[in-house]
Scaffold this active site. Structure first.
Site, mmCIF file in Angstrom:
data_model
loop_
_atom_site.group_PDB
_atom_site.id
_atom_site.type_symbol
_atom_site.label_atom_id
_atom_site.label_comp_id
_atom_site.label_asym_id
_atom_site.label_seq_id
_atom_site.Cartn_x
_atom_site.Cartn_y
_atom_site.Cartn_z
ATOM 1 N N GLU A 156 0.819 -1.217 0.000
ATOM 2 C CA GLU A 156 0.000 0.000 0.000
ATOM 3 C C GLU A 156 0.850 1.264 0.000
ATOM 4 O O GLU A 156 0.396 2.307 -0.443
ATOM 5 C CB GLU A 156 -0.928 -0.007 1.224
ATOM 6 C CG GLU A 156 -2.038 1.008 1.126
ATOM 7 C CD GLU A 156 -3.194 0.722 2.076
ATOM 8 O OE1 GLU A 156 -3.803 1.682 2.568
ATOM 9 O OE2 GLU A 156 -3.484 -0.467 2.324
ATOM 10 N N ASP A 158 -2.803 -3.103 3.362
ATOM 11 C CA ASP A 158 -3.206 -3.241 4.762
ATOM 12 C C ASP A 158 -4.272 -4.318 4.899
ATOM 13 O O ASP A 158 -5.213 -4.387 4.098
ATOM 14 C CB ASP A 158 -3.753 -1.914 5.292
ATOM 15 C CG ASP A 158 -2.629 -0.953 5.668
ATOM 16 O OD1 ASP A 158 -1.454 -1.348 5.557
ATOM 17 O OD2 ASP A 158 -2.930 0.190 6.062
ATOM 18 N N TYR A 163 -0.442 -4.513 14.305
ATOM 19 C CA TYR A 163 -1.273 -3.721 13.391
ATOM 20 C C TYR A 163 -2.093 -2.676 14.142
ATOM 21 O O TYR A 163 -2.832 -2.995 15.073
ATOM 22 C CB TYR A 163 -2.204 -4.651 12.614
ATOM 23 C CG TYR A 163 -2.983 -3.965 11.529
ATOM 24 C CD1 TYR A 163 -2.362 -3.569 10.354
ATOM 25 C CD2 TYR A 163 -4.339 -3.696 11.688
ATOM 26 C CE1 TYR A 163 -3.076 -2.932 9.346
ATOM 27 C CE2 TYR A 163 -5.061 -3.061 10.691
ATOM 28 C CZ TYR A 163 -4.420 -2.680 9.528
ATOM 29 O OH TYR A 163 -5.126 -2.044 8.542
#
Length: 675
Positions: free
Chosen positions: A7, A103, A301
């Site tokens: 990303e 992601d 994350y």
């Protein structure tokens, strides 16, 4: 060769390093059987109305509602170059399959699927799904790739959310703008969020304080409080009668307290704590956290909505403790977490925020990043400590017909709490105790205004937004001039208050968003089709536009000033930005700061910072201390500057202005210019 799509360039570079793709090219890395590229966030977006039908470029009620037969994507102008790179790589004959490495969440899935669908990519597509950026996690993730088909429902939910927001947000915002001749933006998340702030502000404004007196007796065991309340004069009489009078124990209530350490943070709670403790905005916290995740690989994350861990993480706890050894003493010998921390059923896309096995040098972090890291590490360390245990005794004391309450707490085991172990003295039924009586005058307190921390809590409670989007929603409301900050408190501007009266009541209530989110989760679970959901949204959109069109509400633009645009003569409007108040012309686009803008350019006479002013011959520097003025060219050694050099100099000496507008905001502005 396998094509890997990340990303961001930074993530792509890390994946390439771990995979051994060492050959650097323009927009990608290659080597060891992999080609690693990236998307720079979204490379494509949903088309604007005029891209479907030319007549939709006209902002009139005759064209509303705007409902295309099928919503389509179009490349973003600012990222076309990178899209061309990805397209060329995807068309290469030696590419056997592609791996989505964006992601691991709803929006990340949409980023990748937009691209591969736009490119008509027909080769096998796989999915990398990881919760940390450590080398070990990346290698393990590539060893256990899944078919992208397993995430089709996630993509359908993401697409449904994007299409629904386009249909409702664009149509209602355009309807409001046409109706009231001002750029007004509304949406199913931002509008009820604004309403929360307005409702709390209204409660505070309507609050009427009341005074009351509390009688207390300070004893050897603590403060005993009289249950009854009196007026001030009567309270003083009661206090005098209780002073040094024996208080008899008539009842004792024993409560054993046991409190486990709190679960790991999710993003929402971390943003709340960081705002309360350090004053960070939700957006700032997310940015610091993203750096810790991507650059330092120090935390898992960030955009997680779960506080539990999965059972497969048990084997990693010793390594995680070793990585943060400088943050805890040697008393933690057993790297085993209690059972309540693990719950696979309560973990969605990602588990709670915890440190990774990657050690981090605090000296490499800036102060703000270190503050966030310490919060996460501290919460994690507490999980290995025993539970807090205490005994609370509540005594009922009597003096004639008066009844008082006294509480004591004995800490049996401090556990994870930073308190001392203690044993409070105990009383028995029938014993007496005396003390000094006093009167405390108090006043009922108004409800506190919402701040960013409490607003995040309300948004989570009512399902407004996601952990990944709430920070942007709060920022957007402030940047649009609908909401403002006073210290840490949030208030609604006159424009925001009017917007809440003009917009459809269904968009003000959080019920619509809660309904949407329930539908999106059903799509993710494969229990509802995107087509069925979007059909409902189209019907809802038609009704919302009709309500705006038929509304009899009046609008007054409080941002309009008496100052006239020097280019076209229209009244200038005020727009609040992070750098100060801008005066903007909606007709021709002219803008300038209302107040002189302080720069880093120093006065040649007194060496104070100078401001930029605008005169008949353009911009120039002025010192407000001694009155000295300097042409822009003087700062360049009296060399005449062209327009580009002048803009570069302005940028050098001034802070950056607001970020680039979204396509919707640009469209709103364009509409106002046509009037």
């Amino acid at each position: 060769m396998k094509l890997v799509l990340a990303e961001k360039p930074s993530v792509g570079a890390e994946l390439a390093r771990v995979l051994g793709a060492k050959q650097k090219h323009n927009g990608y890395f290659e080597g060891n059987g992999y080609v690693v590229t990236w998307s720079l966030g979204h490379l494509l977006t949903l088309k604007m109305p005029e891209q479907y039908h030319p007549e939709w470029a006209e902002w009139t009620f005759d064209t509303l509602p705007l409902i295309p037969q099928k919503l389509e994507t179009t490349p973003l102008k600012q990222t076309r170059k990178q899209l061309a790179v990805v397209k060329a790589l995807a068309k290469r004959a030696d590419i056997s399959e592609a791996i989505i490495a964006t992601d691991a969440g709803r929006e990340g899935e949409l980023v990748a699927r937009y691209i591969f669908n736009y490119l008509n990519f027909s080769k096998p597509l796989k999915r990398l799904w990881i919760s940390s950026q450590t080398d070990r996690a990346i290698r393990d993730g590539f060893d256990h790739l899944a078919s992208a088909k397993q995430y089709d429902n996630l993509y359908q939910a993401a697409l449904a959310r994007a299409e629904a927001d386009w249909l409702v947000g664009l149509n209602v915002s355009r309807a409001l703008t046409i109706k009231y001749d001002d750029s007004l933006s509304a949406g199913r998340v931002q509008t009820p969020t604004l309403a929360f702030v307005a409702n709390q502000e209204q409660k505070r404004n309507q609050f009427k304080p009341e005074s009351f007196a509390v009688v207390t007796v300070q004893t050897a065991l603590g403060k005993a409080t009289l249950k009854q309340q009196y007026a001030a004069d009567k309270a003083k009489q009661v206090a005098a009668s209780l002073n040094q009078q024996p208080l008899k124990v008539t009842a004792i209530k024993v409560k054993q307290q046991r409190e486990q350490a709190p679960l790991p943070f999710d993003l929402n709670e971390l943003q709340q704590v960081a705002n309360q403790k350090f004053g960070y905005s939700p957006k700032q916290t997310l940015n610091y956290l993203q750096n810790l995740y991507e650059r330092e690989k120090a935390v898992t994350y960030p955009r997680t909505d779960s506080r539990y861990l999965t059972t497969d993480l048990k084997a990693t706890m010793a390594d995680r403790l070793q990585a943060i050894r400088r943050y805890h003493d040697e008393s933690i010998k057993n790297p085993t977490l209690p059972k309540y921390v693990y719950n696979d059923a309560k973990v969605g896309d990602h588990y709670g925020l915890i440190p990774t096995e990657q050690a981090v040098d605090p000296a490499k972090l800036d102060r703000d990043e270190l503050n966030i890291y310490r919060l996460i590490v501290g919460r994690f360390i507490d999980l290995f400590k025993p539970a807090y245990e205490a005994e609370q005794l509540t005594y009922t004391l009597s003096a004639g017909d008066l009844t008082l309450t006294l509480k004591t707490v004995s800490v049996i085991q401090p556990g994870f709490k930073a308190v001392e172990k203690n044993q409070a003295a105990k009383l028995s039924i029938g014993e007496t105790i005396t003390g000094n009586a006093s009167v405390e005058m108090k006043q009922t307190q108004p409800p506190a205004l919402l701040n960013e921390a409490s607003l995040l809590g309300k948004m989570e409670q009512f399902g407004l937004g996601t952990p990944a989007t709430r920070a942007d929603i709060i920022d957007k409301l402030q940047n649009s001039g609908s909401m403002a900050k006073q210290g840490r408190d949030l208030t609604v501007t006159p424009k925001g208050k009017q917007l809440l009266k003009l917009v459809n009541p269904r968009l003000v209530s959080p019920d619509l968003t809660a309904k949407w989110e329930s539908s999106l989760k059903a799509i993710e679970a494969g229990k509802l089709s995107r087509t069925t959901f979007i059909d409902e949204i189209k019907t809802e959109t038609k009704a919302l536009v009709l309500e705006v069109k038929q509304s009899q509400a009046k609008y007054e633009d409080h941002s309009v000033t008496g100052k006239l645009c020097p280019d076209c003569g229209q009244n200038l409007r005020e727009k609040q930005t992070k750098q100060g108040v801008l005066l903007v012309c909606n007709n021709c686009g002219y803008k300038r700061y209302r107040d002189p803008k302080v720069t880093n350019h120093r006065c040649s006479q007194c060496h104070k910072k100078m401001v930029i002013l605008t005169g008949s011959k353009g911009d120039y520097f002025k010192c407000l201390n001694c009155g000295n003025t300097e042409a822009m060219s003087q700062a360049k050694g009296n060399k005449k500057m062209n327009k580009r050099e002048e803009q570069r100099l302005l940028k050098k000496y001034s802070q950056d202005e607001e970020p680039a507008e979204s396509p919707l905001a640009a469209a709103l502005k364009a509409a106002m210019k046509q009037d």
